[in-house]
Design a protein around this motif. Structure first.
Motif, PDB file in Angstrom:
ATOM      1  N   GLY A 165       0.810  -1.206   0.000  1.00 18.55           N
ATOM      2  CA  GLY A 165       0.000   0.000   0.000  1.00 18.55           C
ATOM      3  C   GLY A 165       0.845   1.258   0.000  1.00 18.55           C
ATOM      4  N   ALA A 166       0.227   2.375  -0.350  1.00 14.10           N
ATOM      5  CA  ALA A 166       0.925   3.651  -0.429  1.00 14.10           C
ATOM      6  C   ALA A 166       1.321   4.141   0.963  1.00 14.10           C
ATOM      7  CB  ALA A 166       0.052   4.688  -1.119  1.00 14.10           C
ATOM      8  N   VAL A 167       2.550   4.624   1.071  1.00 14.51           N
ATOM      9  CA  VAL A 167       3.070   5.144   2.348  1.00 14.51           C
ATOM     10  C   VAL A 167       3.625   6.542   2.090  1.00 14.51           C
ATOM     11  CG1 VAL A 167       4.678   4.773   4.250  1.00 14.51           C
ATOM     12  CG2 VAL A 167       3.706   2.810   3.040  1.00 14.51           C
ATOM     13  N   PRO A 168       3.204   7.552   2.871  1.00 11.48           N
ATOM     14  CA  PRO A 168       3.774   8.891   2.714  1.00 11.48           C
ATOM     15  C   PRO A 168       5.248   8.898   3.125  1.00 11.48           C
ATOM     16  CG  PRO A 168       1.721   8.952   3.970  1.00 11.48           C
ATOM     17  CD  PRO A 168       2.129   7.523   3.876  1.00 11.48           C
ATOM     18  N   VAL A 169       6.046   9.657   2.380  1.00  2.06           N
ATOM     19  CA  VAL A 169       7.480   9.753   2.672  1.00  2.06           C
ATOM     20  C   VAL A 169       7.894  11.215   2.592  1.00  2.06           C
ATOM     21  CG1 VAL A 169       8.051   9.257   0.256  1.00  2.06           C
ATOM     22  CG2 VAL A 169       9.804   9.003   2.007  1.00  2.06           C
TER      23      VAL A 169
END
Length: 281
Positions: A240-244
């Motif tokens: 899944g998408a993870v903020p970085v």
């Protein structure tokens, strides 16, 4: 021919002082020689050579087998494929850690004392990713240790995070680079599948890349840390998408303390993001 008298002690001392002032502090030979004429090599005594042993012959008792602990170097193109296979075969973080410690596709492992796979606490919402372990990390076999680790701990504590309990840590390359240099693009490319799998298995809620190399790697961008700091992107390595986002590396802040004000603003933005996501900060 007029005979010359032997020099006096005072004249000897004056001559020696002249030599010392000229940078001549020892004599090469008792007699002068022509340095441009290569001398004939001295005769080498004959040495009896033992007969070569058979390829599969066992070493003699009490003597270690030579070169058995040094695996053959893997070509770069094959090393990337091997890293991909290694990452895909790991079902959890324990399996991945064991696989990374056994991985022979990156030449940095040959010069490092330790494989620094992770740090902090598994399951933490925030994952810090550095480019490579420092020399202190390599010596202590611990992520973000030494003076840089102390500074990082103070930075996180300023926004209410414990560097051990509230943070999970990893590296783009899990082996230190000789001389404290940054990893080369090839090192990053070889080890990228290992880091991507680690992120997918750790499932952090936020990722904070420390420094220029790690920021470019995780943002998938050639922009510098000056351009990436304070911005957010999303990355997806299979879970899944993870903020970085990006922060200055503690080592950089030690060398360039004038950027600490900018780092503090970035930390406040991180705290706001954590609070907005419902985490304790």
């Amino acid at each position: 021919m007029t005979a010359t008298a032997d020099p006096s002690r005072a004249e000897f001392e004056q001559l020696l002082r002249f030599y010392a002032d000229s940078g001549l502090d020892f004599a090469l030979d008792a007699e002068p020689g022509d340095r441009f004429e290569a001398p004939a090599p001295p005769a080498q005594p004959a040495v009896a050579r033992p007969a070569p042993s058979a390829p599969n012959q066992e070493p003699a008792a009490g003597r270690p087998a030579a070169n058995l602990a040094q695996p053959a170097r893997i070509p770069d193109d094959q090393a990337v494929g091997l890293a991909q296979q290694t990452a895909a075969g790991a079902a959890d973080l324990d399996a991945l850690r064991a696989a990374v410690e056994a991985f022979e596709g990156c030449n940095l492992k040959r010069s490092a004392r330790s494989t620094i796979f992770e740090g902090g606490t598994r399951g933490a919402h925030v994952m810090l990713v550095g480019a490579a372990p420092s020399r202190d990390d390599d010596k202590n076999a611990e992520a973000f240790s030494g003076i840089d680790g102390i500074l990082l701990g103070k930075m996180l504590a300023a926004i209410g995070l414990d560097s051990k309990a509230d943070i999970y840590a990893g590296f783009c390359v899990p082996w230190t680079v000789p001389g404290g240099e940054r990893p080369t693009p090839l090192h990053m490319k070889i080890c990228a599948p290992l880091l991507h799998r680690q992120i997918a298995l750790a499932r952090p809620r936020l990722i904070v890349a420390l420094g220029n190399a790690a920021s470019q790697q995780l943002h998938g961008s050639k922009k510098t840390i000056m351009q990436l700091r304070g911005t957010w992107a999303e990355t997806d390595f299979g879970a899944g998408a993870v903020p970085v986002t990006a922060l200055f590396d503690p080592a950089f802040l030690r060398e360039q303390p004038r950027f600490k004000r900018m780092a503090w603003l970035d930390l406040l933005a991180l705290k706001k993001r954590l609070t907005g996501d419902g985490n304790t900060a």
